[in-house]
Design a protein around this motif. Structure first.
Motif, PDB file in Angstrom:
ATOM      1  N   TYR A  41       0.194  -2.027   0.072  1.00  0.00           N
ATOM      2  CA  TYR A  41       0.001  -0.275  -0.101  1.00  0.00           C
ATOM      3  C   TYR A  41       0.967   1.182  -0.067  1.00  0.00           C
ATOM      4  O   TYR A  41       0.412   2.282  -1.290  1.00  0.00           O
ATOM      5  N   HIS A  42       2.149   1.241   0.794  1.00  0.00           N
ATOM      6  CA  HIS A  42       3.092   2.377   1.030  1.00  0.00           C
ATOM      7  C   HIS A  42       3.477   2.626  -0.673  1.00  0.00           C
ATOM      8  O   HIS A  42       3.476   3.887  -0.824  1.00  0.00           O
ATOM      9  N   VAL A  43       3.918   1.339  -1.235  1.00  0.00           N
ATOM     10  CA  VAL A  43       4.876   2.132  -2.022  1.00  0.00           C
ATOM     11  C   VAL A  43       3.665   2.928  -3.254  1.00  0.00           C
ATOM     12  O   VAL A  43       4.063   3.727  -4.316  1.00  0.00           O
ATOM     13  N   SER A  44       2.499   1.701  -3.616  1.00  0.00           N
ATOM     14  CA  SER A  44       0.868   2.576  -3.944  1.00  0.00           C
ATOM     15  C   SER A  44       1.144   3.530  -4.222  1.00  0.00           C
ATOM     16  O   SER A  44       0.901   4.164  -4.652  1.00  0.00           O
ATOM     17  N   TYR A  45       0.442   4.225  -2.718  1.00  0.00           N
ATOM     18  CA  TYR A  45       0.381   5.593  -2.088  1.00  0.00           C
ATOM     19  C   TYR A  45       1.563   6.632  -2.630  1.00  0.00           C
ATOM     20  O   TYR A  45       0.948   7.451  -3.195  1.00  0.00           O
ATOM     21  N   ARG A  46       2.821   5.982  -1.971  1.00  0.00           N
ATOM     22  CA  ARG A  46       3.795   7.051  -2.685  1.00  0.00           C
ATOM     23  C   ARG A  46       3.854   7.662  -3.942  1.00  0.00           C
ATOM     24  O   ARG A  46       3.944   8.676  -4.275  1.00  0.00           O
ATOM     25  N   MET A  47       3.823   6.525  -4.710  1.00  0.00           N
ATOM     26  CA  MET A  47       3.473   7.050  -6.778  1.00  0.00           C
ATOM     27  C   MET A  47       1.940   7.458  -6.847  1.00  0.00           C
ATOM     28  O   MET A  47       2.079   8.339  -7.615  1.00  0.00           O
ATOM     29  N   LEU A  48       1.671   6.892  -5.937  1.00  0.00           N
ATOM     30  CA  LEU A  48       0.513   7.525  -7.547  1.00  0.00           C
ATOM     31  C   LEU A  48      -0.493   8.495  -6.068  1.00  0.00           C
ATOM     32  O   LEU A  48      -1.115  10.082  -6.582  1.00  0.00           O
ATOM     33  N   GLY A  49       0.053   8.812  -5.327  1.00  0.00           N
ATOM     34  CA  GLY A  49      -0.384   9.435  -4.284  1.00  0.00           C
ATOM     35  C   GLY A  49      -2.360   9.842  -3.882  1.00  0.00           C
ATOM     36  O   GLY A  49      -2.032  11.495  -3.473  1.00  0.00           O
ATOM     37  N   ASN A  50      -2.576   8.953  -3.976  1.00  0.00           N
ATOM     38  CA  ASN A  50      -4.106   8.881  -3.886  1.00  0.00           C
ATOM     39  C   ASN A  50      -4.453   8.246  -2.740  1.00  0.00           C
ATOM     40  O   ASN A  50      -4.291   6.685  -3.708  1.00  0.00           O
ATOM     41  N   ARG A  51      -4.811   7.887  -2.122  1.00  0.00           N
ATOM     42  CA  ARG A  51      -6.065   6.705  -1.010  1.00  0.00           C
ATOM     43  C   ARG A  51      -5.912   5.580  -1.666  1.00  0.00           C
ATOM     44  O   ARG A  51      -6.231   4.430  -2.090  1.00  0.00           O
ATOM     45  N   GLN A  52      -7.615   6.255  -2.539  1.00  0.00           N
ATOM     46  CA  GLN A  52      -8.095   4.833  -3.293  1.00  0.00           C
ATOM     47  C   GLN A  52      -7.205   4.789  -4.783  1.00  0.00           C
ATOM     48  O   GLN A  52      -7.720   3.384  -4.150  1.00  0.00           O
ATOM     49  N   GLU A  53      -6.755   5.367  -5.167  1.00  0.00           N
ATOM     50  CA  GLU A  53      -5.790   4.427  -5.898  1.00  0.00           C
ATOM     51  C   GLU A  53      -5.342   3.257  -5.813  1.00  0.00           C
ATOM     52  O   GLU A  53      -4.864   2.493  -5.963  1.00  0.00           O
ATOM     53  N   ALA A  54      -4.138   4.151  -4.897  1.00  0.00           N
ATOM     54  CA  ALA A  54      -3.963   2.975  -4.017  1.00  0.00           C
ATOM     55  C   ALA A  54      -3.325   1.579  -3.008  1.00  0.00           C
ATOM     56  O   ALA A  54      -3.438   0.765  -3.607  1.00  0.00           O
ATOM     57  N   GLU A  55      -5.824   2.072  -2.578  1.00  0.00           N
ATOM     58  CA  GLU A  55      -5.872   0.629  -1.823  1.00  0.00           C
ATOM     59  C   GLU A  55      -6.142  -0.483  -3.053  1.00  0.00           C
ATOM     60  O   GLU A  55      -6.326  -1.588  -3.442  1.00  0.00           O
ATOM     61  N   ASP A  56      -7.093   0.672  -4.767  1.00  0.00           N
ATOM     62  CA  ASP A  56      -6.754  -0.325  -5.447  1.00  0.00           C
ATOM     63  C   ASP A  56      -5.800  -1.314  -6.202  1.00  0.00           C
ATOM     64  O   ASP A  56      -6.400  -2.648  -6.495  1.00  0.00           O
ATOM     65  N   ARG A  98      10.040   8.649 -10.284  1.00  0.00           N
ATOM     66  CA  ARG A  98       9.396   8.777  -9.336  1.00  0.00           C
ATOM     67  C   ARG A  98       9.447   7.517  -8.995  1.00  0.00           C
ATOM     68  O   ARG A  98       9.577   7.435  -6.968  1.00  0.00           O
ATOM     69  N   ALA A  99       9.522   5.624  -9.435  1.00  0.00           N
ATOM     70  CA  ALA A  99       9.494   4.686  -8.913  1.00  0.00           C
ATOM     71  C   ALA A  99      10.816   4.490  -8.031  1.00  0.00           C
ATOM     72  O   ALA A  99      10.771   3.729  -7.196  1.00  0.00           O
ATOM     73  N   VAL A 100      11.833   4.939  -9.178  1.00  0.00           N
ATOM     74  CA  VAL A 100      13.008   4.568  -8.042  1.00  0.00           C
ATOM     75  C   VAL A 100      13.561   5.329  -7.002  1.00  0.00           C
ATOM     76  O   VAL A 100      14.145   4.628  -5.853  1.00  0.00           O
ATOM     77  N   MET A 101      12.736   6.902  -6.819  1.00  0.00           N
ATOM     78  CA  MET A 101      12.963   7.606  -5.532  1.00  0.00           C
ATOM     79  C   MET A 101      12.458   6.435  -5.247  1.00  0.00           C
ATOM     80  O   MET A 101      12.841   6.586  -3.675  1.00  0.00           O
ATOM     81  N   LEU A 102      11.325   6.611  -5.000  1.00  0.00           N
ATOM     82  CA  LEU A 102      10.278   6.231  -3.413  1.00  0.00           C
ATOM     83  C   LEU A 102      10.709   4.513  -3.278  1.00  0.00           C
ATOM     84  O   LEU A 102      11.078   4.155  -2.019  1.00  0.00           O
ATOM     85  N   LEU A 103      11.741   3.942  -4.260  1.00  0.00           N
ATOM     86  CA  LEU A 103      11.632   2.173  -3.950  1.00  0.00           C
ATOM     87  C   LEU A 103      12.980   2.228  -3.108  1.00  0.00           C
ATOM     88  O   LEU A 103      13.764   1.885  -2.367  1.00  0.00           O
ATOM     89  N   TYR A 147      14.345   5.764  -1.006  1.00  0.00           N
ATOM     90  CA  TYR A 147      14.511   6.012  -0.086  1.00  0.00           C
ATOM     91  C   TYR A 147      13.165   5.993   0.959  1.00  0.00           C
ATOM     92  O   TYR A 147      13.566   6.357   1.773  1.00  0.00           O
ATOM     93  N   ILE A 148      11.914   5.429  -0.265  1.00  0.00           N
ATOM     94  CA  ILE A 148      10.900   5.600   1.022  1.00  0.00           C
ATOM     95  C   ILE A 148      11.095   3.865   1.250  1.00  0.00           C
ATOM     96  O   ILE A 148      10.811   3.491   2.789  1.00  0.00           O
ATOM     97  N   GLU A 149      11.487   3.322   0.647  1.00  0.00           N
ATOM     98  CA  GLU A 149      11.087   1.391   0.865  1.00  0.00           C
ATOM     99  C   GLU A 149      12.640   1.231   1.940  1.00  0.00           C
ATOM    100  O   GLU A 149      12.871   0.055   1.676  1.00  0.00           O
ATOM    101  N   ASP A 150      13.848   1.986   0.662  1.00  0.00           N
ATOM    102  CA  ASP A 150      15.092   0.578   1.373  1.00  0.00           C
ATOM    103  C   ASP A 150      16.140   0.306   0.316  1.00  0.00           C
ATOM    104  O   ASP A 150      16.179  -0.859   1.568  1.00  0.00           O
ATOM    105  N   LEU A 151      15.278   0.451  -0.574  1.00  0.00           N
ATOM    106  CA  LEU A 151      15.552  -1.323  -1.424  1.00  0.00           C
ATOM    107  C   LEU A 151      17.051  -0.911  -1.798  1.00  0.00           C
ATOM    108  O   LEU A 151      17.877   0.062  -2.159  1.00  0.00           O
ATOM    109  N   SER A 152      18.149  -1.848  -1.786  1.00  0.00           N
ATOM    110  CA  SER A 152      19.519  -1.767  -2.656  1.00  0.00           C
ATOM    111  C   SER A 152      18.903  -1.630  -3.939  1.00  0.00           C
ATOM    112  O   SER A 152      18.220  -2.096  -4.709  1.00  0.00           O
ATOM    113  N   LEU A 153      20.460  -0.919  -4.610  1.00  0.00           N
ATOM    114  CA  LEU A 153      20.634  -0.705  -5.966  1.00  0.00           C
ATOM    115  C   LEU A 153      19.759  -2.171  -6.916  1.00  0.00           C
ATOM    116  O   LEU A 153      19.277  -2.116  -7.303  1.00  0.00           O
ATOM    117  N   GLN A 154      20.565  -2.915  -5.920  1.00  0.00           N
ATOM    118  CA  GLN A 154      20.504  -4.428  -6.575  1.00  0.00           C
ATOM    119  C   GLN A 154      18.962  -4.795  -6.771  1.00  0.00           C
ATOM    120  O   GLN A 154      18.425  -5.323  -7.667  1.00  0.00           O
TER     121      GLN A 154
END
Length: 190
Positions: A35-50, A145-150, A152-159
């Motif tokens: 949900y958090h990945v989707s919300y941060r990419m979309l900025g809309n609660r309903q779309e993120a839930e969907d 936006r996708a790589v920035m969120l993954l 800095y927000i989700e703290d994934l490695s480059l790999q």
């Protein structure tokens, strides 16, 4: 393999064999993160839930295609990211994040995110900062936006990001650099 991974792999194995409780455990383990990945990419609660719901439907129907040599989280983030990008592409161009939401009595979306433990002044400052940052993030090209969120927000490695978006690490590094520069420029003028 740590305890979480072995437990997760056990849930995946049982879910592949048709154990619905095991799949429900996987959903419970990942629902907030998806949900958090989707919300941060979309900025809309309903779309993120969907998107989160669609992600788990896709995971369930394609569980047999999951390759256990890769992290399950990478696979599920890839599905959520791709669905989020698809949702962005399907949007009408005049969609406004500042549009009033029915039932919110004139409140903007960012005003409903305030931490109740803060003073009114802190809440206003936090809301303004969140609004500025979220607006800057939403103004980024979806590929940045996708790589920035993954990262800095989700703290994934480059790999891990490379596995999620299926691009070479060099491209990921470039997109992160360009995304940071674009954010810096957007936030400097706010």
């Amino acid at each position: 393999m740590d305890q979480l991974d072995s437990t997760e792999q056990g849930m995946i194995k049982r879910a592949k064999q048709g154990d619905r409780e095991a799949f429900a455990e996987l959903v419970n383990l990942y629902k907030d993160r998806v949900y958090h990945v989707s919300y941060r990419m979309l900025g809309n609660r309903q779309e993120a839930e969907d998107v989160a719901q669609e992600t788990f439907l896709r995971v369930y129907s394609n569980l047999e295609s999951y390759d256990p040599q890769y992290k399950f989280s990478t696979w599920i983030y890839r599905i959520a990211s791709n669905l989020s990008i698809d949702a962005i592409r399907k949007r009408k161009p005049n969609l406004s994040l500042d549009a009033e939401i029915t039932g919110s009595e004139g409140m903007e979306w960012h005003e409903r995110l305030a931490d109740p433990g803060k003073s009114p002044e802190e809440e206003v400052l936090t809301d303004e900062l969140q609004d500025e940052v979220q607006g800057a993030i939403m103004g980024l090209n979806p590929k940045y936006r996708a790589v920035m969120l993954l990262r800095y927000i989700e703290d994934l490695s480059l790999q891990e990001i490379s596995n999620v978006v299926q691009l070479p690490i060099s491209t990921i590094k470039t997109r992160i650099h360009r995304g940071r520069e674009a954010l810096r420029k957007k936030l400097r003028f706010m």
